[in-house]
Write an enzyme that holds these catalytic residues in place. Structure first.
Site, short mmCIF file in Angstrom:
data_model
loop_
_atom_site.label_atom_id
_atom_site.label_comp_id
_atom_site.label_asym_id
_atom_site.label_seq_id
_atom_site.Cartn_x
_atom_site.Cartn_y
_atom_site.Cartn_z
N ASP A 280 0.83 -1.21 0.00
CA ASP A 280 0.00 0.00 0.00
C ASP A 280 0.87 1.27 0.00
OD1 ASP A 280 -2.31 1.48 0.04
OD2 ASP A 280 -3.09 0.60 1.89
N ASP A 341 -11.21 3.30 -1.23
CA ASP A 341 -11.64 2.38 -0.17
C ASP A 341 -13.16 2.29 -0.14
OD1 ASP A 341 -9.04 2.02 0.53
OD2 ASP A 341 -9.24 2.76 2.58
#
Length: 755
Positions: A280, A341
């Site tokens: 990430d 997200d």
């Protein structure tokens, strides 16, 4: 005078001259508009290119961004190097695609060219079904909670074949100090290795989250190596954005940083035993600023060095990229987050600004990006649409959960859950069971460039066909040459493309030819035939009646398209399916079976609907999605209509055989399934009443009383040139309750009809 701006690539298209006068809820299709212009760069290895477009869409500019690069030596340069004498860009791409090619996304040729240029291999490591700890536990994880969920996943292996269990953020003491564990939460001896071995013992690949080019302000790494941190032009720490906290970006041009990243990933893979890496905040290694080790490198070149380091350290591990420039990751990652997200609400929840629903955590933004980037799936990598949240602890409605599952299923990406599995209800879990197993098939969004509701496409189309074996054999001969013959006319290419979209099945381990349509076709068992799969979504915050014209619903060859054109929908009333039609042909003279999967509702649509140019019409609740299966009716033989077992209404079938007085259906029995199948059984010809006489049905070798007739279509058949049916067939749609034990044993999942 730039008005529009896009990174790496963009597609500009016309959605027709009458788009603002549509008032009947009709979904505008891209193919109803004009041609498309695709411009962009094939890679992001030398620079981060940008496309600038004026307000009138008349002037386009492709710029290669080398800001901050030291191009020549200077006496006051703080760089470790003397500069570079030349700069180069990545290859640029420009193409105009005719609108009549829109039975596939217009960007497909560019996407394939970029995949080939970057040596992408998206199908080498299979499909991913798994669980991630983040969206329920966030950073509050420990050994016990992770082990508990791994136990539950193992218990569900017979109905959802989980193959990955991923430990997300929260196990380490600080970002950057990746070999540290939160005290008291994990075993002191072998902490992460013990968890990885526990997951492996339960038949899954262990996965772990890392942010290799990031570190916390208070981490030991930041305190011990301040020279590794990227700084801006004023000497301050470069802005890495805010993800609930501020963090530092590590300079990938620095060999010491790359060694740190290599050692971190190598430890996770070799010492701890993790086989899946979710990496990430990768953009942190290429932040803007001249406070770097090597200022002769562009930001894209720094990111390229970072990915080379990652891939070398990871070996054969499955890499999921996240928070990365898309073009930089092609050829390096196996899966890629293509959305913002997700979240436990439809819109971003307070204190986040709800109106910024394109990038902040929420389900709507996740679905929007998943739809718009579906074209990348199985071409650059496996698309990761982010997790499906099933738990009632969220504020998502049942309708929204079904919509999320539908889009993930239709776009064919990775399938991850992220709940406390102990608290997921059976009704919510059944939604996940109905989209498993994964198919590897990616539907095409037909209104991507015409969508009027915040840019969210409403319609996806795929195919099911039992013709893949024959067509694949034919295609092997085509693939022996290096591309399609240059002597083929554009008309022949388009006709071949339309044919293959319907008839060619999904083929793992192969980079697809741009002219093939393998990725949008479910290969189903012999005897099931060929039909269209269409999902229709209402993304409005109120109920809405949507209608779609026939060209989105029924396969047609290029020549048929030229002869019939695309009709304009007329105003329709009613809340259910009203009409659906196809181009004339042998298989359409008897109308169509239409089956809506989530409702388990059947309708027969007559051939006469073609004459009226009527669309499919459906009223949908706010944020609701329905999946329709539209199959040409053959009134003289049994036909498999669908099931509530799997959204494809065909992928669950191993074999379908029939004779004059019997039908045998073999359901796949590698996973446990319970539900109903729907079968058309022919009756007599003529105007007499249709009756089922002496029908006996056995399931798994036992006669069952659990069946009923839910519809008795009277199917009119047209002769050539006749405006009215010349004769009728009576039929029955029989619903049968079935169960599959998942034992892979003889007799499991076999249904016999004798009549």
């Amino acid at each position: 005078n730039a008005f529009y701006k896009s990174d790496m690539f963009t597609c500009i298209s016309s959605n027709g001259t009458n788009c603002h006068r549509i008032s009947d809820g009709r979904v505008l299709l891209d193919e109803e508009g004009g041609p498309a212009l695709i411009v962009g760069f094939l890679a992001q290895r030398h620079q981060y290119g940008v496309i600038l477009i004026d307000r009138d869409l008349q002037r386009y500019n492709l710029s290669a961004c080398h800001e901050g690069v030291v191009a020549a030596s200077s006496s006051n340069s703080s760089s470790h190097f003397n500069g570079r004498n030349s700069l180069s860009s990545d290859w640029a791409f420009c193409q105009i695609v005719d609108s009549s090619c829109y039975d596939e996304e217009a960007m497909v040729y560019y996407i394939h060219a970029s995949a080939d240029h970057n040596d992408a291999r998206p199908m080498e490591k299979g499909l991913t079904t798994g669980w991630c700890s983040w969206y329920h536990y966030y950073s509050d994880i420990d050994h016990d909670s992770l082990s508990k969920n791994a136990d539950i996943l193992e218990q569900h292996q017979n109905n959802i074949g989980f193959n990955v269990c991923l430990i997300d953020d929260g196990y380490m003491a600080s970002w950057g100090d990746w070999n540290s564990l939160k005290p008291g939460r994990f075993m002191k001896d072998g902490g992460m290795k013990v968890l990885a071995n526990t997951i492996k013992a339960k038949g899954m690949k262990p996965g772990i989250w890392l942010a290799p080019f990031a570190c916390d302000k208070g981490s030991k790494l930041a305190k011990g190596h301040p020279d590794w941190i990227i700084r801006n032009d004023k000497g301050r720490v470069a802005n890495s954005a805010h993800c609930g906290k501020y963090f530092y970006g590590l300079d990938a041009t620095n060999p010491a940083v790359r060694k740190h990243v290599y050692d971190t990933i190598r430890r996770a893979v070799k010492d701890w035993g993790f086989e899946v890496l979710k990496l990430d905040f990768l953009y942190a290694c290429c932040l803007s600023g001249n406070g770097k080790y090597d200022n002769t490198m562009s930001r894209a070149e720094a990111m390229y060095l970072g990915f080379r380091t990652i891939r070398a350290a990871a070996g054969d591990a499955f890499i999921i990229g996240c928070g990365s420039p898309l073009g930089s990751a092609i050829g390096f990652v196996d899966g890629m987050r293509v959305s913002c997200d997700t979240g436990p609400t439809w819109y971003p929840a307070f204190p986040l600004p709800w109106w910024d629903n394109g990038t902040l955590p929420a389900l709507r933004g996740m679905l929007r990006n998943t739809l718009s980037r579906a074209v990348l799936g199985h071409r650059w990598w496996h698309n990761d649409p982010d997790c499906i949240l099933l738990g009632e602890s969220t504020k998502l409605t049942d309708v929204e959960v079904v919509s999320a599952a539908s889009i993930v299923a239709m776009t064919g990406g990775m399938f991850l859950l992220s709940d406390d599995m102990e608290k997921v209800s059976e009704s919510r879990l059944s939604v996940a069971k109905k989209i498993f197993p994964l198919t590897g098939v990616t539907a095409v969004p037909l209104d991507l460039h015409s969508a009027q509701n915040g840019g969210m496409p409403s319609i996806l189309r795929a195919w099911c066909s039992d013709e893949s074996t024959v067509i694949n054999a034919q295609q092997k001969e085509v693939r022996k040459t290096e591309g399609l013959p240059s002597s083929w006319s554009s008309d022949m290419l388009r006709e071949q493309a339309s044919k293959l979209e319907c008839e060619v099945g999904y083929s793992p381990g192969m980079i697809m030819n741009p002219y093939s349509r393998e990725r949008s076709c479910f290969a189903v068992a012999p005897g099931l035939g060929t039909w269209t799969v269409v999902s229709l979504s209402n993304w409005m915050d109120h109920s809405n009646k949507l209608s779609v014209s026939f060209s989105a619903l029924i396969w047609h060859s290029y020549q048929d398209y030229l002869s019939t054109g695309t009709p304009t929908s007329k105003e329709i009333t009613g809340d259910t399916i009203e009409r659906v039609f196809d181009t004339p042909g042998e298989q359409t003279e008897s109308g169509f079976h239409v089956f809506s999967f989530w409702e388990s509702k059947y309708s027969w649509v007559p051939h006469q609907a073609l004459v009226g140019n009527d669309p499919l019409v459906k009223k949908l609740a706010p944020h609701e999605t329905e999946i329709f299966h539209i199959k040409p009716a053959n009134p003289t033989r049994p036909q498999y209509i669908g099931s509530d077992l799997h959204f494809s209404c065909g992928f669950e079938v191993q074999n379908f055989e029939w004779s004059e007085r019997s039908v045998k259906i073999e359901l796949k029995n590698d996973y446990e399934k319970k539900g109903s199948i729907f079968v058309y059984l022919p009756g007599g010809r003529g105007d007499g009443e249709n009756k089922l006489e002496n029908l006996s049905i056995t399931v798994n070798g036992t006669v069952t009383p659990d069946w009923c007739v839910i519809a008795k279509p009277k199917i009119g058949v047209h002769s050539a040139g006749s405006p009215k049916p010349t004769h009728y067939y009576h039929g029955n749609i029989v619903k049968v309750q079935v169960s599959v034990a998942g034992s892979s044993g003889d007799g499991d999942g076999i249904v016999h009809f004798n009549f």
